[in-house]
Each structure stands twice: as C-alpha cells, then as structure tokens.
Design a protein around this motif. Sequence first.
Motif, PDB file in Angstrom:
ATOM      1  N   HIS A 153       0.787  -1.238   0.000  1.00  0.00           N
ATOM      2  CA  HIS A 153       0.000   0.000   0.000  1.00  0.00           C
ATOM      3  C   HIS A 153       0.821   1.293   0.000  1.00  0.00           C
ATOM      4  N   ASP A 195      -4.489  -1.093   8.078  1.00  0.00           N
ATOM      5  CA  ASP A 195      -3.098  -0.892   8.500  1.00  0.00           C
ATOM      6  C   ASP A 195      -3.000   0.545   9.048  1.00  0.00           C
ATOM      7  N   PRO A 196      -2.334   0.747  10.180  1.00  0.00           N
ATOM      8  CA  PRO A 196      -2.371   2.082  10.791  1.00  0.00           C
ATOM      9  C   PRO A 196      -1.561   3.139  10.059  1.00  0.00           C
ATOM     10  N   HIS A 197      -0.841   2.746   9.022  1.00  0.00           N
ATOM     11  CA  HIS A 197      -0.102   3.725   8.223  1.00  0.00           C
ATOM     12  C   HIS A 197      -0.917   4.093   6.987  1.00  0.00           C
ATOM     13  N   ASP A 221       0.178  -4.487  12.445  1.00  0.00           N
ATOM     14  CA  ASP A 221       1.091  -3.539  13.106  1.00  0.00           C
ATOM     15  C   ASP A 221       0.312  -2.532  13.954  1.00  0.00           C
ATOM     16  N   TYR A 261       4.623  -2.686  15.698  1.00  0.00           N
ATOM     17  CA  TYR A 261       5.366  -1.431  15.509  1.00  0.00           C
ATOM     18  C   TYR A 261       4.549  -0.224  15.072  1.00  0.00           C
ATOM     19  N   GLY A 297       1.120  -4.703   6.997  1.00  0.00           N
ATOM     20  CA  GLY A 297       2.174  -4.550   7.990  1.00  0.00           C
ATOM     21  C   GLY A 297       2.021  -5.460   9.194  1.00  0.00           C
TER      22      GLY A 297
HETATM   23 ZN    ZN Z   1       1.642  -0.365   8.511  1.00  0.00          ZN
END
Ligand code: ZN
Length: 292
Positions: free
Chosen positions: A121, A159-161, A235, A241, A272
């Motif tokens: 992503h 995904d948290p990003h 993640d 992380y 992640g």
């Molecule tokens: Zn991520």
Amino acid sequence: MGDVMDARTERSDPKFKLAVLYHPDFAVHGYPALRDRVAPAFQELKERGLLDSEDVELLEAEPADEKLAQRIHSSSHIRGVINSGYYDIALLSAGSVIQGAVEVAAGGSACSFCFVGAAGHHASSDGFWGFCYLNDVAMAVTYLRDVIKVKRFVIVDIDPHFGDGTRDILGGDPDVLHINFHSGYAMGAEEGTNNLDIVLPHQADDSRFMVGVDEALQAARGFDHDILFVVFGHDSHSDDYGAFELSDGAYDAFARKLKEFFPSRVCYVLSGGANPRVARRAIGDVIEVLAG
Ligand SMILES: [Zn+2]
C-alpha cells in the motif's frame, strides 16, 4: 466467449468459504521486517486445524505477470524494485493477491486471505517505501477488470499507516472507494472523490477502532461494489510497531463485524506487522471467522 464471466450477474454459491493463498518463499525471501511472522502464522492455522476443513481451500501463490506490474508502475519504479532485490518476492506477493481476488470474484470461495512477503500500500505509480514494492491491490483491481469484468471495488485499509500508494493510483477512480485508517496526519480526502480517511488517535484502543470500523462499513455498504479488499496490517497491535494500541481481541472483533456486513466477496490482503505472536493470534482469529 462463454468462459468470460460477468461477475456482476453470475453469482452462484461458492464451493468454499475461504481460500488461503500462501507460498513458503514469503517466510524465506520476504522483506526482513515482515517475513518472521509468516511461518508462525501459517503454523497456527495448522495447529487450529483450520486448513483441514472441507470449507477451506489452500492454494500456492504464483508470481504475477510482469506486464501487469508495468501497467501500474513506471519503468524507473520497476528498475528500483529490481535493484532492491525484492522484485521476485513482490511479484509473488502480488500474484497471491491477484489469485485471492480471482477466487472470490469468480465464485470459487466466498472470501480469501492472501499471505505476502512484501506489502503493497505504500507503492505508488512512481515510488515505493515502507516494505512495499508493487501495489498488489491495484494490480488485482486491474487484472479483475481485464479478465473477469469486475468493475467496482471497496478497499478498507486498516493498516495504521496511510496507504499513500493506493491513494495515488486508485484515489481518483470513480469506481473505487478507498477507506483508509491511519494515525499519522489528517490528509483529508480530496473533494469530489470517493475516498474516506478514518483518522484515529495515535494510541487508539479497540473501542475507538471499532467506532471507525462501523463508519467504514456503513460507507462501504453505501457504495455499490463487486469486491471488497481488506488491507490487513496487524502492526496496529500494542505489541507491534504501528501507532494504534489494539489488543489481541481486536482482529476477531473486526472480522466478525465485517462478516456481518459482507459475508462474501471479501479478499483480505496481509499488510504490515512483524511480531510473530501477534501474527499467530490476529491471522488465526481472522481465518477462523472466515472459515466458520
Ligand atoms: Zn503499517
């Protein structure tokens, strides 16, 4: 041309509840931060007996066609990926996602879960970072449109990003709703696009996350679509992380809620996450829900 299926009109009952896409190379040649979780998570599926179920099909991933990568990414991008040493594993990862998407689009399985060795992503049309090399979901969308005549897609990226690469490639597509959970910065979806950003605090817990999930699924329900992708990064766990502070129970809760809204035509794409213990629990729980 009777073998070219129009997935919007032909919706027979799938033979399997779940297709699991896997390849042992993901655990050996995958990006280092992502690969150590792969074999333990797969082992967890075996230990839970999930791969023995007659409702689950296990498929070995095959590499994606390089020409498909060339349609999504610039030639300098491709050269950069080749130079990184992760081109082969990125093609195999994208192939896993394409096959998983085909399984649900063509009606072989209600849902699929795609293991990968490199994520997708953060790969845009002309740049990549963050353990991502080729945009697996964008390649799958392109493939499905070409081959199975699937037209409209929802992507729920938990995904948290921020999924900047996916937004770059598909963000302006009128037939794609890109719902992106993240914590980093309030980018704000552009006016006149289908995109939705769900910005959570850095240390968002399960309850805050599930409020966002509700919002995401309501939006997905309001967008007529053929296939829903989940970009599944664990993640977001407090022991991994990324920024959120989710607990062990969050992924089971997410998968159950999503299944209530969308019991079929859902393709989970691993993203992640590095912690093998978290991966065992999170991936095992999601697959148990999908196979149940
Ligand atoms: Zn991520």
